[in-house]
Design an enzyme around this catalytic site. Structure first.
Site, PDB file in Angstrom:
ATOM      1  N   GLU A  68       8.878  -4.312  10.720  1.00 48.18           N
ATOM      2  CA  GLU A  68       9.167  -3.165  10.210  1.00 48.18           C
ATOM      3  C   GLU A  68       9.761  -2.332  11.277  1.00 48.18           C
ATOM      4  O   GLU A  68       9.281  -1.977  12.381  1.00 48.18           O
ATOM      5  CB  GLU A  68       8.036  -2.494   9.537  1.00 48.18           C
ATOM      6  CG  GLU A  68       8.638  -0.781   8.854  1.00 48.18           C
ATOM      7  CD  GLU A  68       7.515  -0.600   7.763  1.00 48.18           C
ATOM      8  OE1 GLU A  68       6.546  -1.096   7.449  1.00 48.18           O
ATOM      9  OE2 GLU A  68       7.883   0.647   7.193  1.00 48.18           O
ATOM     10  N   ASP A 104       0.965  -1.420  -0.215  1.00 51.02           N
ATOM     11  CA  ASP A 104      -0.001  -0.142   0.004  1.00 51.02           C
ATOM     12  C   ASP A 104       0.786   1.224  -0.001  1.00 51.02           C
ATOM     13  O   ASP A 104       0.401   2.273  -0.112  1.00 51.02           O
ATOM     14  CB  ASP A 104      -1.203   0.027   1.150  1.00 51.02           C
ATOM     15  CG  ASP A 104      -0.316   0.116   2.412  1.00 51.02           C
ATOM     16  OD1 ASP A 104       0.856  -0.103   2.537  1.00 51.02           O
ATOM     17  OD2 ASP A 104      -1.216  -0.071   3.619  1.00 51.02           O
ATOM     18  N   GLU A 116      -2.007  -5.547   8.370  1.00 46.48           N
ATOM     19  CA  GLU A 116      -0.960  -5.001   9.434  1.00 46.48           C
ATOM     20  C   GLU A 116      -1.817  -5.485  11.049  1.00 46.48           C
ATOM     21  O   GLU A 116      -2.977  -5.162  11.113  1.00 46.48           O
ATOM     22  CB  GLU A 116      -0.655  -3.658   9.340  1.00 46.48           C
ATOM     23  CG  GLU A 116       0.000  -3.063   8.199  1.00 46.48           C
ATOM     24  CD  GLU A 116       0.058  -1.427   8.049  1.00 46.48           C
ATOM     25  OE1 GLU A 116      -0.262  -0.878   9.059  1.00 46.48           O
ATOM     26  OE2 GLU A 116       0.790  -1.105   7.291  1.00 46.48           O
ATOM     27  N   ASP A 149      -1.061  -5.932  -0.275  1.00 43.90           N
ATOM     28  CA  ASP A 149      -1.462  -5.337   1.110  1.00 43.90           C
ATOM     29  C   ASP A 149      -3.207  -5.246   1.074  1.00 43.90           C
ATOM     30  O   ASP A 149      -3.420  -4.636   0.095  1.00 43.90           O
ATOM     31  CB  ASP A 149      -0.764  -4.036   1.096  1.00 43.90           C
ATOM     32  CG  ASP A 149       0.493  -3.979   1.943  1.00 43.90           C
ATOM     33  OD1 ASP A 149       0.489  -5.184   2.838  1.00 43.90           O
ATOM     34  OD2 ASP A 149       1.060  -3.339   1.974  1.00 43.90           O
TER      35      ASP A 149
HETATM   36  O1  KIV Z   1       3.539  -1.063   1.718  1.00 39.58           O
HETATM   37  C1  KIV Z   1       4.874  -1.553   1.756  1.00 39.58           C
HETATM   38  O2  KIV Z   1       5.568  -1.148   0.936  1.00 39.58           O
HETATM   39  C2  KIV Z   1       5.306  -2.244   2.686  1.00 39.58           C
HETATM   40  C3  KIV Z   1       6.648  -2.519   3.133  1.00 39.58           C
HETATM   41  C4  KIV Z   1       7.338  -1.565   3.773  1.00 39.58           C
HETATM   42  C5  KIV Z   1       6.902  -3.929   3.773  1.00 39.58           C
HETATM   43  O3  KIV Z   1       4.106  -2.941   3.632  1.00 39.58           O
END
Ligand code: KIV
Length: 271
Positions: free
Chosen positions: A189, A51, A122, A90
């Site tokens: 992260e 995302d 998440e 995501d």
């Molecule tokens: O959205 C994204 O790029 C991520 C990475 C930073 C792991 O979730």
């Protein structure tokens, strides 16, 4: 290569075998067909349709505005460019936090409409019911703990997470919960390297780090950052492998000069 001459697909099972064999997993983001194709040809194991597209593709300040339809558009473009890598997408903000039925509906739309292979979301304990429900539909789930950008307005800052023991303990127990629930991998992260190493050692599933040190099972970076397209973002964990900002602005500058001077097109470049 297989007999048909196509590269053997990376699956969630392959990633777990890589962890067991002590082989590091390489993961990058991609959001469009052309770059996904290049990244796949280079041999990446996992492509994340992150995302972060909200930031790097659409220019938003945070990841919050991107919609499910927009993620599906990016994901289906990526899937068309990929032959080997596992494609993970995501679940965007607001499409899974409400309840587990909504989460399942969002994950099903991503899988059906984009052809991707897995979803990422998440959070830990607070989203465990949603993770369980998505998994019951046979959709592989990747977890994401530590700095979770969809909660940026709760944190108020992008600084390193889990430096205090209480937050570190919550993260350790969330990682175990995600493994128990059936996640096939976890992204950590921006947390202390020592904590990330301990988490990676405590679970059997692969732990992929971004700003989480080298003692985990693999690494992920945002493609546009590591290629040096975005020059404003330079956290300590980011290694730049190219300077595409310079390469692209230089090339475009030379094209403009050639057009203005009448040098382009020449006789060999016309019909
Ligand atoms: O959205 C994204 O790029 C991520 C990475 C930073 C792991 O979730």
């Amino acid at each position: 290569m297989t007999q048909a001459g196509k590269a053997k697909r990376v699956t969630t099972h392959v990633l777990q075998e890589m962890k067991a064999a002590g082989e590091n997993i390489a993961m990058l983001t991609a959001y469009d067909y052309s770059l996904a194709r290049l990244v796949d040809h280079a041999g990446i194991d996992v492509i994340l349709v992150g995302d972060s597209a909200s930031n790097v593709m659409a220019g938003h300040e945070t990841t919050l505005p991107i919609t499910l339809d927009q993620m599906i558009y990016h994901a289906s473009s990526v899937v068309r460019g990929v032959e080997r890598a596992l494609v993970v997408v995501d679940l965007p903000f607001g499409t899974y936090q409400g309840n587990s039925k909504e989460a399942l509906g969002s994950a099903i739309r991503i899988m059906k409409e984009s052809g991707a292979h897995a979803v990422k979301l998440e959070g830990g304990k607070e989203v465990i019911e949603s993770i369980g429900r998505i998994l019951t539909a046979g959709i592989p789930v990747m977890g994401h703990l530590g700095l979770t950008p969809q909660s940026i307005y709760k944190f108020g800052t992008y600084v390193v997470r889990a430096k205090e023991e209480a937050e570190a303990e919550r993260l350790r127990s969330d990682a175990l919960l995600l493994e128990e629930a059936g996640c096939f991998a976890i992204v950590l992260e921006k947390i202390p390297a020592e904590l990330a190493a301990a988490v990676a050692a405590s679970v059997r599933i692969p732990v992929i780090g971004i700003g989480a040190g080298g003692s985990v099972d693999g690494q992920v970076l945002v493609l546009h950052d590591m290629l040096g397209i975005n020059t404003e973002f330079h956290p300590r964990f980011l290694r730049r492998y190219a300077d595409l900002h310079e390469a692209i602005t230089g090339a475009v500058g030379r094209y403009i000069e050639d057009v203005r001077s009448g040098d382009f097109p020449n006789k060999d470049e016309q019909y």
